[in-house]
Structures are given as structure tokens and as C-alpha cells.
Scaffold this motif. Structure first.
Motif, short mmCIF file in Angstrom:
data_model
loop_
_atom_site.label_atom_id
_atom_site.label_comp_id
_atom_site.label_asym_id
_atom_site.label_seq_id
_atom_site.Cartn_x
_atom_site.Cartn_y
_atom_site.Cartn_z
N TRP A 71 0.86 -1.40 0.06
CA TRP A 71 -0.10 -0.14 0.08
C TRP A 71 0.88 1.23 0.19
O TRP A 71 0.33 2.26 -0.53
N VAL A 72 2.05 1.20 0.74
CA VAL A 72 2.85 2.51 0.85
C VAL A 72 3.53 2.56 -0.67
O VAL A 72 3.36 3.71 -1.22
N PHE A 73 3.91 1.77 -1.26
CA PHE A 73 4.58 1.76 -2.62
C PHE A 73 3.35 1.93 -3.75
O PHE A 73 3.66 2.56 -4.77
N SER A 74 2.13 1.84 -3.46
CA SER A 74 1.17 2.33 -4.36
C SER A 74 0.96 3.76 -4.33
O SER A 74 0.42 4.36 -5.28
N TRP A 75 1.44 4.41 -3.42
CA TRP A 75 1.36 5.84 -3.47
C TRP A 75 2.71 6.34 -3.86
O TRP A 75 2.95 7.92 -4.01
N VAL A 76 3.59 5.61 -4.13
CA VAL A 76 5.07 6.22 -4.88
C VAL A 76 5.43 5.51 -6.19
O VAL A 76 6.36 5.77 -6.40
N ALA A 77 4.39 4.76 -6.76
CA ALA A 77 4.85 4.25 -8.03
C ALA A 77 6.21 3.42 -8.02
O ALA A 77 6.79 3.79 -9.10
N ALA A 78 6.36 2.44 -7.13
CA ALA A 78 7.56 1.90 -7.21
C ALA A 78 7.74 0.34 -6.79
O ALA A 78 6.74 0.47 -5.76
N ILE A 79 8.48 -0.22 -6.84
CA ILE A 79 8.55 -1.64 -6.46
C ILE A 79 9.33 -1.79 -5.08
O ILE A 79 10.55 -1.25 -5.41
N PRO A 80 9.07 -2.07 -4.11
CA PRO A 80 9.75 -2.01 -2.88
C PRO A 80 10.80 -3.21 -2.91
O PRO A 80 10.47 -4.23 -3.42
N ALA A 81 12.03 -2.94 -2.38
CA ALA A 81 13.08 -4.11 -2.08
C ALA A 81 12.47 -4.86 -1.09
O ALA A 81 12.77 -6.15 -1.10
N GLY A 82 11.71 -4.51 0.04
CA GLY A 82 11.01 -5.10 1.20
C GLY A 82 12.40 -5.34 1.97
O GLY A 82 12.85 -6.75 1.87
N GLY A 83 12.86 -4.86 2.80
CA GLY A 83 13.83 -5.30 3.82
C GLY A 83 12.90 -6.39 4.99
O GLY A 83 13.70 -7.44 5.27
N LEU A 84 11.92 -6.10 5.14
CA LEU A 84 11.05 -7.10 6.10
C LEU A 84 11.91 -7.77 7.29
O LEU A 84 12.21 -9.05 7.34
N ASP A 85 12.81 -6.79 7.89
CA ASP A 85 13.48 -7.23 9.20
C ASP A 85 12.66 -7.93 10.01
O ASP A 85 11.81 -7.04 10.76
N GLU A 86 12.94 -8.94 10.74
CA GLU A 86 11.96 -9.77 11.49
C GLU A 86 11.81 -8.66 12.91
O GLU A 86 10.97 -8.68 13.34
N GLU A 87 12.77 -8.32 13.25
CA GLU A 87 13.15 -7.79 14.67
C GLU A 87 12.50 -6.49 14.57
O GLU A 87 11.78 -6.05 15.57
N ALA A 88 12.80 -5.91 13.52
CA ALA A 88 11.97 -4.39 13.23
C ALA A 88 10.47 -4.56 13.26
O ALA A 88 9.84 -3.78 13.85
N MET A 89 10.05 -5.70 12.61
CA MET A 89 8.59 -5.60 12.31
C MET A 89 7.98 -6.27 13.88
O MET A 89 6.91 -5.57 14.18
N ASN A 90 8.77 -6.93 14.46
CA ASN A 90 8.34 -7.37 15.79
C ASN A 90 8.26 -5.85 16.76
O ASN A 90 7.13 -5.71 17.58
N ALA A 91 9.22 -5.20 16.76
CA ALA A 91 9.24 -4.17 17.51
C ALA A 91 8.41 -3.26 17.10
O ALA A 91 7.78 -2.36 18.12
N LEU A 92 8.02 -2.64 16.02
CA LEU A 92 7.15 -1.95 15.46
C LEU A 92 5.90 -2.19 15.68
O LEU A 92 4.89 -1.42 16.17
N SER A 93 5.45 -3.51 15.73
CA SER A 93 4.06 -4.04 16.17
C SER A 93 3.96 -4.00 17.77
O SER A 93 2.79 -3.58 18.24
N LEU A 94 4.95 -3.98 18.49
CA LEU A 94 4.79 -3.83 19.99
C LEU A 94 4.70 -2.31 20.11
O LEU A 94 3.82 -2.02 20.90
N LEU A 95 5.16 -1.48 19.40
CA LEU A 95 4.93 0.22 19.61
C LEU A 95 3.63 0.46 19.16
O LEU A 95 2.87 1.17 19.55
#
Length: 253
Positions: A71-95
Motif C-alpha cells: 500500500w505504501v508503494f502504491s502511493w510512490v509508484a515503485a516496487i519495494p526491495a522489502g527489507g522485512l527485517d523480523e526484529e524491526a517488524m516485531n518491535a514496530l508491532s509492539l509500539l
């Protein structure tokens, strides 16, 4: 830099006439549109995006994060590299559990000073009313960057990371891109320091402006948060507002 952003916000929204002028600048969906006009896409997909984020809020599932990033990249017209860092995803979910429904105008801010050589010197922390929950603004941005990008500099990926943060925390983080930057600060060089200043200035503006009661009414009509409504009006009027900053590249203070 905070003073610059706050002064600009107070000038943009100095009276009711200016507010309604900015509202008129929003593109009418059924009206004549230019070839590159993306406003209809933004207006149509925004409530869908916010609903999808809310429906899967705090989910640790990889497929949810993949959808959110798309959805983010549907607003910038690009294909994401997709870091998908697991620790970062868990940390942001907690926040998200602590700050998902928080509004910028209602949260407390605390500046970190102390050791001038500290990596966090001058940084600002979001603090809940009972001070039980707190987090550095910078940490949100760094986590969002790790989720979206691969080996990028979090200081230079604000156009995408702030979209992810806004969709996740729609009342707390404004979207920040080249158009907003040019209106507020002039010049083309944007960095996290600008975004940090914008958040602090917007926080103060939402607490002190005489137009807040009216802005709240109009934001409710649009079914968006105050943060989104202000950013939306600046974006819609960015071409006219940016003319006031042509050739202006303020010092990086």
C-alpha cells in the motif's frame, strides 16, 4: 528549525479565509484532471488503507507486512526491495500496541539532552500521559526503514518510511515528502532533522492555533485525523505555497 516550521504552519493557517482557500485547492474527483494528477487515487485508497491497517493491527504475520508495504508503494509508484527485517517488524508491532490510537495533539514530548556526544542528544521522545510508555521518534523511523528498505540510509528514505508510519499511526505521524518539505523549509535537501522539526512544530500548532476547533470539524467531515487533514491541505496547496519558498535553502540548523 522548529521555529521555521511552526512559523510556516501559522502563516499557512493564519485565518479562516486561508483555510477555506486551501480546502478549495483539493482536486474534485469528478472534475477535469491532469494526466499526472494522483489525487483521486490518494482520496479513494486512503480510507481503504487505514481500514486494512486497523483490521490487521499489531499482526506479526509476514503476509500482513507485505500488504502494508505494498500500500505504501502504491502511493510512490515503485516496487519495494522489502527489507522485512523480523526484529524491526516485531518491535514496530509492539509500539503499535502502545501508540496505535494516540493523537499527536494529545501526547507528551520529552527532549533528551544530557551528554552532548550521545547519539540521542537533542532527540525527542513520545511520552504517554501516565509516562508508562515512551519511545524515541527516531526509533520509529529507523524501524520503518528496516521493514521497507535494504541497506538504505534511514535519514534519506522519509518519503516511504513516513507513509508506513502514518498508515500505522494515522493520528501521530504525518507523511513527509518533497512537496511538504519545500513548503515548510524551501530547498530540495530534506533529512530526518527536518521531519523531526516538523513533528514538534505540528505538535505545538495543534495545541495552540486558534483554528483548531474549525480544523477538527472539517477533519471529522473527512473522517481523518487532524494530522492527516493538515498534511492533506498543505499537499493540495503545495504548488502555490512553494512559490513563496522558491530559491530558499535555509541553513541546516
Amino acid at each position: 528549525m522548529i521555529t521555521i516550521a511552526l512559523t510556516r504552519l501559522n502563516d499557512i493557517f493564519s485565518d479562516e479565509k486561508k483555510l477555506y482557500d486551501h480546502m478549495k485547492n483539493r482536486t474534485v474527483i469528478n472534475g477535469k484532471r491532469e494526466y499526472k494528477d494522483k489525487n483521486r487515487w490518494y482520496q479513494t485508497t486512503y480510507p481503504v488503507i487505514i481500514r486494512r491497517y486497523e483490521e490487521s493491527r499489531t499482526s506479526p504475520l509476514l503476509e500482513c507486512w507485505a500488504e502494508w508495504i505494498s500500500w505504501v508503494f502504491s502511493w510512490v509508484a515503485a516496487i519495494p526491495a522489502g527489507g522485512l527485517d523480523e526484529e524491526a517488524m516485531n518491535a514496530l508491532s509492539l509500539l503499535e500496541k502502545h501508540f496505535g490510537d494516540v493523537r499527536l495533539e494529545s501526547i507528551g514530548l520529552e527532549s533528551l539532552m544530557g551528554d552532548i556526544y550521545s547519539a540521542n542528544y537533542g532527540e525527542t521522545m513520545f511520552v504517554s500521559s501516565n509516562k508508562s510508555d515512551s519511545a524515541l521518534i527516531k526509533d520509529f523511523v529507523i524501524l520503518a526503514d528496516k521493514i521497507i528498505h535494504v541497506n538504505e540510509s534511514w535519514n534519506s528514505t522519509l518519503s516511504t518510511t513516513t507513509k508506513l508510519l502514518h498508515f500505522t499511526f494515522p493520528g501521530l505521524f504525518p507523511i513527509y515528502d518533497a512537496k511538504i518539505h519545500t513548503v515548510l523549509f524551501g530547498g530540495k535537501t530534506k533529512s530526518y532533522r527536518h521531519y523531526h522539526a516538523y513533528i514538534l512544530a505540528l505538535h505545538q500548532f495543534l495545541r495552540t492555533s486558534d483554528l483548531i476547533p474549525l480544523l477538527k470539524v472539517e477533519a471529522q467531515k473527512e473522517r481523518v485525523t487532524l494530522v492527516r487533514f493538515v498534511e492533506m491541505l498543505i499537499f493540495s496547496s503545495s504548488k502555490e505555497l512553494a512559490k513563496e519558498n522558491i530559491g530558499l535553502d535555509r541553513p541546516q540548523v
